[in-house]
Design a protein around this motif. Sequence first.
Motif, PDB file in Angstrom:
ATOM      1  N   ALA A 204     137.296   9.870  37.937  1.00  0.00           N
ATOM      2  CA  ALA A 204     136.912   8.935  39.001  1.00  0.00           C
ATOM      3  C   ALA A 204     136.445   9.686  40.244  1.00  0.00           C
ATOM      4  O   ALA A 204     135.492   9.268  40.915  1.00  0.00           O
ATOM      5  N   LEU A 205     137.107  10.793  40.532  1.00  0.00           N
ATOM      6  CA  LEU A 205     136.718  11.593  41.696  1.00  0.00           C
ATOM      7  C   LEU A 205     135.322  12.167  41.523  1.00  0.00           C
ATOM      8  O   LEU A 205     134.528  12.220  42.472  1.00  0.00           O
ATOM      9  N   LYS A 206     135.016  12.570  40.305  1.00  0.00           N
ATOM     10  CA  LYS A 206     133.701  13.162  40.030  1.00  0.00           C
ATOM     11  C   LYS A 206     132.576  12.165  40.294  1.00  0.00           C
ATOM     12  O   LYS A 206     131.492  12.546  40.748  1.00  0.00           O
ATOM     13  N   LEU A 207     132.849  10.868  40.069  1.00  0.00           N
ATOM     14  CA  LEU A 207     131.812   9.848  40.248  1.00  0.00           C
ATOM     15  C   LEU A 207     131.423   9.653  41.713  1.00  0.00           C
ATOM     16  O   LEU A 207     130.293   9.282  42.012  1.00  0.00           O
ATOM     17  N   ILE A 208     132.366   9.861  42.627  1.00  0.00           N
ATOM     18  CA  ILE A 208     132.059   9.627  44.039  1.00  0.00           C
ATOM     19  C   ILE A 208     131.771  10.925  44.797  1.00  0.00           C
ATOM     20  O   ILE A 208     131.525  10.887  46.004  1.00  0.00           O
ATOM     21  N   MET A 209     131.783  12.055  44.101  1.00  0.00           N
ATOM     22  CA  MET A 209     131.508  13.321  44.767  1.00  0.00           C
ATOM     23  C   MET A 209     130.117  13.371  45.409  1.00  0.00           C
ATOM     24  O   MET A 209     129.962  13.897  46.519  1.00  0.00           O
ATOM     25  N   PRO A 210     129.062  12.829  44.761  1.00  0.00           N
ATOM     26  CA  PRO A 210     127.749  12.839  45.439  1.00  0.00           C
ATOM     27  C   PRO A 210     127.765  12.103  46.773  1.00  0.00           C
ATOM     28  O   PRO A 210     127.150  12.559  47.744  1.00  0.00           O
ATOM     29  N   ALA A 211     128.465  10.964  46.830  1.00  0.00           N
ATOM     30  CA  ALA A 211     128.542  10.216  48.092  1.00  0.00           C
ATOM     31  C   ALA A 211     129.330  10.997  49.135  1.00  0.00           C
ATOM     32  O   ALA A 211     128.979  11.010  50.325  1.00  0.00           O
ATOM     33  N   ASN A 231     135.983  19.919  38.247  1.00  0.00           N
ATOM     34  CA  ASN A 231     135.291  20.401  37.049  1.00  0.00           C
ATOM     35  C   ASN A 231     136.226  21.187  36.143  1.00  0.00           C
ATOM     36  O   ASN A 231     136.195  21.026  34.914  1.00  0.00           O
ATOM     37  N   ILE A 232     137.066  22.027  36.728  1.00  0.00           N
ATOM     38  CA  ILE A 232     138.001  22.828  35.928  1.00  0.00           C
ATOM     39  C   ILE A 232     138.981  21.923  35.178  1.00  0.00           C
ATOM     40  O   ILE A 232     139.242  22.121  33.978  1.00  0.00           O
ATOM     41  N   LYS A 248     130.134  18.031  25.783  1.00  0.00           N
ATOM     42  CA  LYS A 248     129.657  16.903  26.576  1.00  0.00           C
ATOM     43  C   LYS A 248     130.013  17.097  28.046  1.00  0.00           C
ATOM     44  O   LYS A 248     129.189  16.861  28.938  1.00  0.00           O
ATOM     45  N   CYS A 249     131.236  17.533  28.288  1.00  0.00           N
ATOM     46  CA  CYS A 249     131.684  17.758  29.666  1.00  0.00           C
ATOM     47  C   CYS A 249     130.859  18.867  30.322  1.00  0.00           C
ATOM     48  O   CYS A 249     130.439  18.734  31.479  1.00  0.00           O
ATOM     49  N   TRP A 250     130.615  19.933  29.591  1.00  0.00           N
ATOM     50  CA  TRP A 250     129.831  21.048  30.129  1.00  0.00           C
ATOM     51  C   TRP A 250     128.382  20.622  30.379  1.00  0.00           C
ATOM     52  O   TRP A 250     127.755  21.035  31.358  1.00  0.00           O
ATOM     53  N   GLY A 251     127.840  19.777  29.510  1.00  0.00           N
ATOM     54  CA  GLY A 251     126.466  19.321  29.673  1.00  0.00           C
ATOM     55  C   GLY A 251     126.275  18.407  30.871  1.00  0.00           C
ATOM     56  O   GLY A 251     125.178  18.328  31.423  1.00  0.00           O
ATOM     57  N   TRP A 252     127.332  17.698  31.282  1.00  0.00           N
ATOM     58  CA  TRP A 252     127.249  16.805  32.433  1.00  0.00           C
ATOM     59  C   TRP A 252     127.174  17.567  33.760  1.00  0.00           C
ATOM     60  O   TRP A 252     126.721  17.018  34.756  1.00  0.00           O
ATOM     61  N   LEU A 253     127.615  18.803  33.749  1.00  0.00           N
ATOM     62  CA  LEU A 253     127.624  19.567  34.992  1.00  0.00           C
ATOM     63  C   LEU A 253     126.215  20.004  35.366  1.00  0.00           C
ATOM     64  O   LEU A 253     125.372  20.273  34.499  1.00  0.00           O
ATOM     65  N   SER A 254     125.973  20.080  36.663  1.00  0.00           N
ATOM     66  CA  SER A 254     124.670  20.552  37.133  1.00  0.00           C
ATOM     67  C   SER A 254     124.570  22.066  36.936  1.00  0.00           C
ATOM     68  O   SER A 254     125.567  22.749  36.657  1.00  0.00           O
ATOM     69  N   LYS A 255     123.374  22.587  37.078  1.00  0.00           N
ATOM     70  CA  LYS A 255     123.159  24.022  36.887  1.00  0.00           C
ATOM     71  C   LYS A 255     123.972  24.835  37.893  1.00  0.00           C
ATOM     72  O   LYS A 255     124.564  25.864  37.539  1.00  0.00           O
ATOM     73  N   SER A 256     123.998  24.378  39.148  1.00  0.00           N
ATOM     74  CA  SER A 256     124.757  25.110  40.164  1.00  0.00           C
ATOM     75  C   SER A 256     126.255  25.079  39.868  1.00  0.00           C
ATOM     76  O   SER A 256     126.965  26.066  40.110  1.00  0.00           O
ATOM     77  N   GLU A 257     126.727  23.956  39.319  1.00  0.00           N
ATOM     78  CA  GLU A 257     128.153  23.866  38.980  1.00  0.00           C
ATOM     79  C   GLU A 257     128.495  24.767  37.800  1.00  0.00           C
ATOM     80  O   GLU A 257     129.569  25.378  37.770  1.00  0.00           O
TER      81      GLU A 257
END
Length: 390
Positions: A204-211, A231-232, A248-257
């Motif tokens: 849930a935290l990951k979903l609001i991180m962009p905001a 992420n960890i 799947k989890c690794w693929g969801w991460l951005s390149k910088s992450e």
Amino acid sequence: MIKMLAYVIIILLGLCVTPYLLETKGYIYIAIWDYQIETSLAFGLFALIVFYIGLALTKRVLVLLLTLVLSSRYLPERWRIKKAKKQTLIGALALAEEDWPTAEKAMVKGAENGELPALNYFAAARAAQHQHKTTERDKYLAKAQLDPLAKKAVLTTHTRYLLKQGELTQARILLNELDPTSKSKDSVIKLAADLYLAQQDWAALKLIMPALAKRHIYSDEDIIEITTKANIHLINQAAEATAGELDKCWGWLSKSERNQVQTLIAYLYGLCKLQRKDEALKLLYKQLKTNPVESLFDAVAEIASAHDNDIRKLLSKFEQTHENVVNYQECLAKLALQTRDFKQAKIHWYNACQIAPSRTRWLALAQVQEQLGDNTMAMQSYRHAANASS
């Protein structure tokens, strides 16, 4: 000025007409049922004027009396409103002074006849919260919620109080009613982030991180730290499930992450846990070659084995540039122990102790010295370990 002029003209006309009226012998005769009135014309006119004046005065007196009677009906309500304002002011001053009991009582009294009772109840709830009076606090918030405009504010405030109180489950129920999204207010998003961190709900935290990052609700350093931590944990949870979940989890991460070292290390450990050590070694070799940071050396010692010669050759290239890096010396020492090369392990543990002495490193050096039969030096290392603060 015109009115005064009119009065003067009337008086002058009266003075001029009066002698003629007095000379007139006419009279007035009025008969009403059995009553008869007979008088001179002059006295009749004078009586008529006096009657008119008396009627006008009576009208004014009646209007004044009716106004006083009607306004007196609202006097008690005015007094109550005035008293409510006074109590609200007393409560506000008590809040400023952090006199919570006085603030609570005054705000409740001021809410009964106040113009904005919801504000009084919010203040009373705050005072009750500081006194750990949760029942009264919830009662005040329920009264404040009677105002339709205050519903979201009540939910936000109540959720925050429950979070501080440690009632995470109840707080989450109220937060779900607020339905925090990227379009929510900053206060709601910040509250959601704090609650998700407390519950360790990393998804849930990951979903609001962009905001959180876009609105600068946290500092840039905190955003990086929270993102890395989330992420960890998500990678560790995925590694506990299946290889597909990890990918799947690794693929969801951005390149910088994915380039973030701690996140990459967690992924490498996850690959090893799922028996995919070869993939982990390839990624580790690539990252170590381009960005040989300290934490990567710790990962090498955990992942590499005695048969991984490519990694060992790559590490030898950093001998000049990283000789004063304690993680590098520890890594070489642990790899030497894998091949039972105690002499090399002794050299690297000794270097590590010289760079950053600690109880753990002195104990490791002492054990290697014992293996080599150097008991005198081992005793000295044990003394250093006993005297080390950490």
